[in-house]
Design a protein around this motif. Structure first.
Motif, PDB file in Angstrom:
ATOM      1  N   GLU B  82     -27.147 -17.154 -21.823  1.00 21.21           N
ATOM      2  CA  GLU B  82     -26.391 -16.911 -20.594  1.00 21.21           C
ATOM      3  C   GLU B  82     -25.346 -15.820 -20.800  1.00 21.21           C
ATOM      4  OE1 GLU B  82     -24.891 -20.661 -19.267  1.00 21.21           O
ATOM      5  OE2 GLU B  82     -26.897 -21.414 -18.743  1.00 21.21           O
ATOM      6  N   THR B  83     -24.927 -15.670 -22.055  1.00 19.86           N
ATOM      7  CA  THR B  83     -23.890 -14.687 -22.393  1.00 19.86           C
ATOM      8  C   THR B  83     -24.387 -13.269 -22.106  1.00 19.86           C
ATOM      9  OG1 THR B  83     -23.562 -16.128 -24.285  1.00 19.86           O
ATOM     10  CG2 THR B  83     -22.313 -14.068 -24.271  1.00 19.86           C
ATOM     11  N   GLU B  84     -23.475 -12.422 -21.653  1.00 20.11           N
ATOM     12  CA  GLU B  84     -23.900 -11.048 -21.391  1.00 20.11           C
ATOM     13  C   GLU B  84     -24.138 -10.282 -22.690  1.00 20.11           C
ATOM     14  OE1 GLU B  84     -19.642  -8.929 -20.332  1.00 20.11           O
ATOM     15  OE2 GLU B  84     -20.683 -10.037 -18.746  1.00 20.11           O
ATOM     16  N   LEU B  85     -24.972  -9.257 -22.585  1.00 19.32           N
ATOM     17  CA  LEU B  85     -25.278  -8.406 -23.741  1.00 19.32           C
ATOM     18  C   LEU B  85     -25.044  -6.950 -23.331  1.00 19.32           C
ATOM     19  CD1 LEU B  85     -26.511  -8.359 -26.679  1.00 19.32           C
ATOM     20  CD2 LEU B  85     -28.668  -7.767 -25.571  1.00 19.32           C
ATOM     21  N   HIS B  86     -24.332  -6.231 -24.202  1.00 19.03           N
ATOM     22  CA  HIS B  86     -24.061  -4.814 -23.955  1.00 19.03           C
ATOM     23  C   HIS B  86     -24.790  -3.976 -24.995  1.00 19.03           C
ATOM     24  CE1 HIS B  86     -20.782  -5.383 -20.997  1.00 19.03           C
ATOM     25  NE2 HIS B  86     -20.675  -6.556 -21.606  1.00 19.03           N
ATOM     26  N   VAL B  87     -25.547  -2.997 -24.511  1.00 17.09           N
ATOM     27  CA  VAL B  87     -26.279  -2.101 -25.404  1.00 17.09           C
ATOM     28  C   VAL B  87     -25.718  -0.692 -25.251  1.00 17.09           C
ATOM     29  CG1 VAL B  87     -28.523  -1.082 -25.946  1.00 17.09           C
ATOM     30  CG2 VAL B  87     -28.381  -3.492 -25.249  1.00 17.09           C
ATOM     31  N   TYR B  88     -25.289  -0.106 -26.359  1.00 11.83           N
ATOM     32  CA  TYR B  88     -24.752   1.260 -26.384  1.00 11.83           C
ATOM     33  C   TYR B  88     -25.748   2.121 -27.142  1.00 11.83           C
ATOM     34  CZ  TYR B  88     -20.600  -1.608 -25.574  1.00 11.83           C
ATOM     35  OH  TYR B  88     -19.733  -2.534 -25.074  1.00 11.83           O
ATOM     36  N   GLY B  89     -26.253   3.164 -26.502  1.00 13.10           N
ATOM     37  CA  GLY B  89     -27.213   4.004 -27.203  1.00 13.10           C
ATOM     38  C   GLY B  89     -27.525   5.255 -26.411  1.00 13.10           C
ATOM     39  N   PRO B  90     -28.333   6.144 -26.985  1.00 15.35           N
ATOM     40  CA  PRO B  90     -28.624   7.425 -26.335  1.00 15.35           C
ATOM     41  C   PRO B  90     -29.269   7.246 -24.964  1.00 15.35           C
ATOM     42  CG  PRO B  90     -29.372   7.457 -28.608  1.00 15.35           C
ATOM     43  CD  PRO B  90     -28.980   6.040 -28.306  1.00 15.35           C
ATOM     44  N   LYS B  91     -29.009   8.202 -24.112  1.00 13.56           N
ATOM     45  CA  LYS B  91     -29.651   8.250 -22.791  1.00 13.56           C
ATOM     46  C   LYS B  91     -31.154   8.084 -22.992  1.00 13.56           C
ATOM     47  CE  LYS B  91     -29.731  11.291 -18.761  1.00 13.56           C
ATOM     48  NZ  LYS B  91     -29.935  10.151 -17.857  1.00 13.56           N
ATOM     49  N   THR B 108     -34.378 -10.285 -17.816  1.00 13.98           N
ATOM     50  CA  THR B 108     -33.486 -11.228 -18.500  1.00 13.98           C
ATOM     51  C   THR B 108     -32.798 -12.116 -17.468  1.00 13.98           C
ATOM     52  OG1 THR B 108     -31.628  -9.687 -18.403  1.00 13.98           O
ATOM     53  CG2 THR B 108     -33.038  -9.573 -20.350  1.00 13.98           C
ATOM     54  N   ASN B 109     -32.532 -13.343 -17.872  1.00 13.11           N
ATOM     55  CA  ASN B 109     -31.786 -14.260 -17.015  1.00 13.11           C
ATOM     56  C   ASN B 109     -30.301 -14.240 -17.384  1.00 13.11           C
ATOM     57  OD1 ASN B 109     -32.477 -15.217 -19.500  1.00 13.11           O
ATOM     58  ND2 ASN B 109     -33.465 -17.088 -18.765  1.00 13.11           N
ATOM     59  N   TYR B 110     -29.932 -13.330 -18.290  1.00 12.13           N
ATOM     60  CA  TYR B 110     -28.510 -13.142 -18.633  1.00 12.13           C
ATOM     61  C   TYR B 110     -28.153 -11.695 -18.287  1.00 12.13           C
ATOM     62  CZ  TYR B 110     -30.666 -10.962 -22.730  1.00 12.13           C
ATOM     63  OH  TYR B 110     -31.426 -10.162 -23.547  1.00 12.13           O
ATOM     64  N   PRO B 111     -26.867 -11.412 -18.102  1.00 14.70           N
ATOM     65  CA  PRO B 111     -26.500 -10.038 -17.717  1.00 14.70           C
ATOM     66  C   PRO B 111     -26.705  -9.080 -18.896  1.00 14.70           C
ATOM     67  CG  PRO B 111     -24.746 -11.616 -17.197  1.00 14.70           C
ATOM     68  CD  PRO B 111     -25.708 -12.328 -18.089  1.00 14.70           C
ATOM     69  N   LEU B 112     -27.441  -8.010 -18.622  1.00 12.06           N
ATOM     70  CA  LEU B 112     -27.763  -7.014 -19.649  1.00 12.06           C
ATOM     71  C   LEU B 112     -27.225  -5.663 -19.169  1.00 12.06           C
ATOM     72  CD1 LEU B 112     -29.368  -6.063 -22.179  1.00 12.06           C
ATOM     73  CD2 LEU B 112     -31.402  -5.960 -20.721  1.00 12.06           C
ATOM     74  N   TYR B 113     -26.302  -5.108 -19.938  1.00 18.27           N
ATOM     75  CA  TYR B 113     -25.671  -3.844 -19.537  1.00 18.27           C
ATOM     76  C   TYR B 113     -26.006  -2.746 -20.523  1.00 18.27           C
ATOM     77  CZ  TYR B 113     -22.852  -6.990 -16.676  1.00 18.27           C
ATOM     78  OH  TYR B 113     -22.445  -7.935 -15.787  1.00 18.27           O
ATOM     79  N   PHE B 114     -26.388  -1.600 -20.001  1.00 20.18           N
ATOM     80  CA  PHE B 114     -26.638  -0.438 -20.855  1.00 20.18           C
ATOM     81  C   PHE B 114     -25.490   0.555 -20.715  1.00 20.18           C
ATOM     82  CE2 PHE B 114     -30.811  -2.237 -20.181  1.00 20.18           C
ATOM     83  CZ  PHE B 114     -31.360  -2.172 -21.447  1.00 20.18           C
ATOM     84  N   HIS B 115     -25.046   1.070 -21.837  1.00 20.67           N
ATOM     85  CA  HIS B 115     -24.019   2.113 -21.848  1.00 20.67           C
ATOM     86  C   HIS B 115     -24.660   3.316 -22.515  1.00 20.67           C
ATOM     87  CE1 HIS B 115     -20.992  -1.050 -20.932  1.00 20.67           C
ATOM     88  NE2 HIS B 115     -21.810  -1.791 -21.668  1.00 20.67           N
ATOM     89  N   GLU B 116     -25.178   4.220 -21.696  1.00 23.11           N
ATOM     90  CA  GLU B 116     -25.941   5.340 -22.255  1.00 23.11           C
ATOM     91  C   GLU B 116     -25.018   6.476 -22.673  1.00 23.11           C
ATOM     92  OE1 GLU B 116     -30.424   4.973 -20.931  1.00 23.11           O
ATOM     93  OE2 GLU B 116     -29.234   6.110 -19.469  1.00 23.11           O
ATOM     94  N   LEU B 117     -25.333   7.062 -23.806  1.00 21.81           N
ATOM     95  CA  LEU B 117     -24.485   8.083 -24.406  1.00 21.81           C
ATOM     96  C   LEU B 117     -25.187   9.435 -24.371  1.00 21.81           C
ATOM     97  CD1 LEU B 117     -23.551   5.983 -27.566  1.00 21.81           C
ATOM     98  CD2 LEU B 117     -22.293   6.116 -25.404  1.00 21.81           C
ATOM     99  N   SER B 118     -24.428  10.479 -24.101  1.00 22.77           N
ATOM    100  CA  SER B 118     -25.013  11.814 -24.167  1.00 22.77           C
ATOM    101  C   SER B 118     -24.004  12.867 -24.624  1.00 22.77           C
ATOM    102  CB  SER B 118     -25.609  12.204 -22.813  1.00 22.77           C
ATOM    103  OG  SER B 118     -24.628  12.068 -21.811  1.00 22.77           O
ATOM    104  N   SER B 119     -22.757  12.457 -24.824  1.00 15.66           N
ATOM    105  CA  SER B 119     -21.730  13.422 -25.221  1.00 15.66           C
ATOM    106  C   SER B 119     -21.942  13.876 -26.659  1.00 15.66           C
ATOM    107  CB  SER B 119     -20.344  12.789 -25.091  1.00 15.66           C
ATOM    108  OG  SER B 119     -19.385  13.631 -25.689  1.00 15.66           O
ATOM    109  N   LYS B 120     -21.633  15.125 -26.918  1.00 15.88           N
ATOM    110  CA  LYS B 120     -21.728  15.620 -28.288  1.00 15.88           C
ATOM    111  C   LYS B 120     -20.372  15.606 -28.984  1.00 15.88           C
ATOM    112  CE  LYS B 120     -26.004  18.075 -27.646  1.00 15.88           C
ATOM    113  NZ  LYS B 120     -26.736  19.327 -27.467  1.00 15.88           N
ATOM    114  N   GLU B 121     -19.360  15.084 -28.283  1.00 14.97           N
ATOM    115  CA  GLU B 121     -18.030  14.926 -28.886  1.00 14.97           C
ATOM    116  C   GLU B 121     -17.772  13.439 -29.122  1.00 14.97           C
ATOM    117  OE1 GLU B 121     -16.156  17.495 -29.746  1.00 14.97           O
ATOM    118  OE2 GLU B 121     -17.740  18.800 -28.985  1.00 14.97           O
ATOM    119  N   PRO B 122     -16.873  13.121 -30.065  1.00 13.91           N
ATOM    120  CA  PRO B 122     -16.528  11.708 -30.277  1.00 13.91           C
ATOM    121  C   PRO B 122     -16.013  11.086 -28.980  1.00 13.91           C
ATOM    122  CG  PRO B 122     -15.604  13.075 -32.027  1.00 13.91           C
ATOM    123  CD  PRO B 122     -16.143  14.024 -30.986  1.00 13.91           C
ATOM    124  N   GLN B 123     -16.430   9.854 -28.749  1.00 12.68           N
ATOM    125  CA  GLN B 123     -16.092   9.155 -27.491  1.00 12.68           C
ATOM    126  C   GLN B 123     -15.673   7.732 -27.810  1.00 12.68           C
ATOM    127  OE1 GLN B 123     -19.820   9.290 -25.247  1.00 12.68           O
ATOM    128  NE2 GLN B 123     -18.592   9.303 -23.378  1.00 12.68           N
TER     129      GLN B 123
END
Lengths: 302, 302
Positions: B82-91, B108-123
């Motif tokens: 049930e716990t949410e899951l956050h995925v950070y990775g390339p676009k 999924t029956n749990y909240p699944l969030y994607f955080h897509e990355l594309s910056s070439k600078e530190p973020q």
């Protein structure tokens, strides 16, 4: 015919059990059937040479039957494979694989062909001089096919003593094996059946996973040498089999009995059961010629 | 801080080695970094509770760093997470996962969030009261980020004997830990430093895999407690490191030295090397505080 079970447990890979994958060997050709996560490692552990796999058959797109495919395809590339690979599976499988190869900029350096399936009727999807493969439409939560592998009759067996006795030149032996009548060195016509015996009986293998109890497949798999039929549940959880569109061991045995197959192999056990012998016991009451699949187990079809 | 190496070998999973994945524990929170095929099984073998993983960081979309993700996400679903899951990775990572969930009709029956990355600078990509995570842009054949995990300073340590001596009410201890001055029961102002000690020094972990030799990262990871740096090759294959955009053990050590980190951990060894001790030997000539990652190994950062 030889069947090497790489994995035969339902749903999720665990420390010591693997999701579905198996290798069928027919007349020296290997066919990979389903490809759950970790299949490439199971191939290594079972000492199956990657380069011998040229055809992969995917029953459906649930993860425990296909999440290992992209890794296998990528590993073939890293090993500098040159041999072509054919993938047979539900519509969508090409998109799943190609999006991953594209985004990782890792196109294969060997020819990769997808044969996407969408028919709800049995279809001939592969054929060569040794065997044919047809789909077996199954009943599951998403579009799913089983696969029926059928050997073609081999050559007739040359009775060498008889051939010498009838004074037949060696150059005609090949024609005899193909069933032709020949002329002896003394000019007589020799009927084929006098100097040859019938070929080995052909064998067939029906792979049916995942599926609900489905009597519609019975005419198609009738008389098969071996039926692999899923048994996710025992009858104690029959109430789960119907909504999840899986079968119980008893239902699998019922299909085997009605189809008059020679042997039934059970697999795709729910991981809720710690003792898989219960599956054999339940099935044997209806169909005694039953065996249990297990990871790493090899069956030779006599 | 504790680092559990689930897999640290390059390219393809083998019978007894695993592709990249590791779990970093910071102040009781778990962070999964990369997720090669078989990661879910490695989590089980290392007895890491699935439900404790809420954040997954994917460095890049080569299979040995991400092919296990869809299986893990699917297994979480089957376990009724049930716990949410956050995925950070390339676009692109969202597309890869969602096409597979869609085609298998297994959202999924749990909240699944994607955080897509594309910056070439530190973020800065994650932050809570205990720590922050920023990307470290790496040089590889496709878009790739390392990750820098930095603890935030904890509470000041209460010197309980001093607090009693200064006659401070227990209800004010929390304020003391937060660094505030307080008033004693006799009405005197008590300066915080008289009754507390500074908090534990903060730790940081820089994960850099996969990457070519990349001095540009040095200011960002300067002084890190631990640097995990890939060393796919030894210097004997330096001619392969450049075109494949990987590093040698010597290059990893050079980065560690220039960045003045406290400890270097090597990993991502090419499977061509049967003796990984050679990696330590090569690096130690330049940076003595070096250790070798290996599957199942746990590092506690003191």
């Amino acid at each position: 015919m030889k069947l090497n079970i790489l994995g035969c447990y339902a749903a999720t890979p665990r420390s010591f059990t693997n999701p579905t994958s198996q290798v069928l060997e027919i007349k020296n050709e290997l066919f990979l059937i389903d490809c759950g996560e970790g299949t490439q490692v199971q191939l290594r552990r079972n000492k199956i040479k990657f380069s011998r796999i040229k055809h992969v058959f995917i029953s459906h797109l649930h993860g425990d039957h296909c999440y290992g495919l992209v890794g296998l395809i990528s590993t073939f590339r890293l090993l500098n494979r040159e041999t072509e690979l054919h993938v047979y599976g539900p519509k969508g499988i090409k998109e799943i694989i190609t999006i991953q190869l594209k985004l990782s900029n890792s196109w294969t350096n060997y020819p990769l062909y997808f044969h996407e399936l969408s028919s709800k009727e049995p279809q001939l999807i592969f054929e060569n001089e040794k065997l044919s493969v047809e789909t077996i439409p199954l009943i599951h939560r998403i579009y799913t096919n089983g696969f029926l592998f059928k050997e073609k009759p081999g050559d007739r067996k040359l009775l060498i003593n008889k051939a010498v006795e009838y004074n037949i030149d060696v150059s005609l032996y090949k024609s005899l094996k193909k069933g032709k009548d020949v002329t002896s060195e003394s000019g007589e016509l020799v009927r084929n059946h006098l100097v040859t015996a019938p070929p080995e009986p052909t064998k067939s293998y029906a792979y049916c996973s995942d599926t609900a109890f489905n009597q519609k497949m019975i005419p198609q798999i009738s008389g098969a040498t071996v039926l692999y039929h899923e048994s996710t549940f025992l009858e104690d959880k029959a109430e789960l089999a119907f909504p999840t569109k899986h079968s119980t061991a008893k239902e699998a045995a019922q299909i085997a009995k009605e189809a008059g197959v020679q042997k039934l192999i059970l697999g795709h056990y729910s991981t809720r059961y710690s003792n898989i012998n219960l599956f054999r016991e339940e099935a044997a009451g209806i169909f005694p010629e039953v065996e249990l699949a297990d990871d790493g187990k090899v069956f030779v079809f006599e």
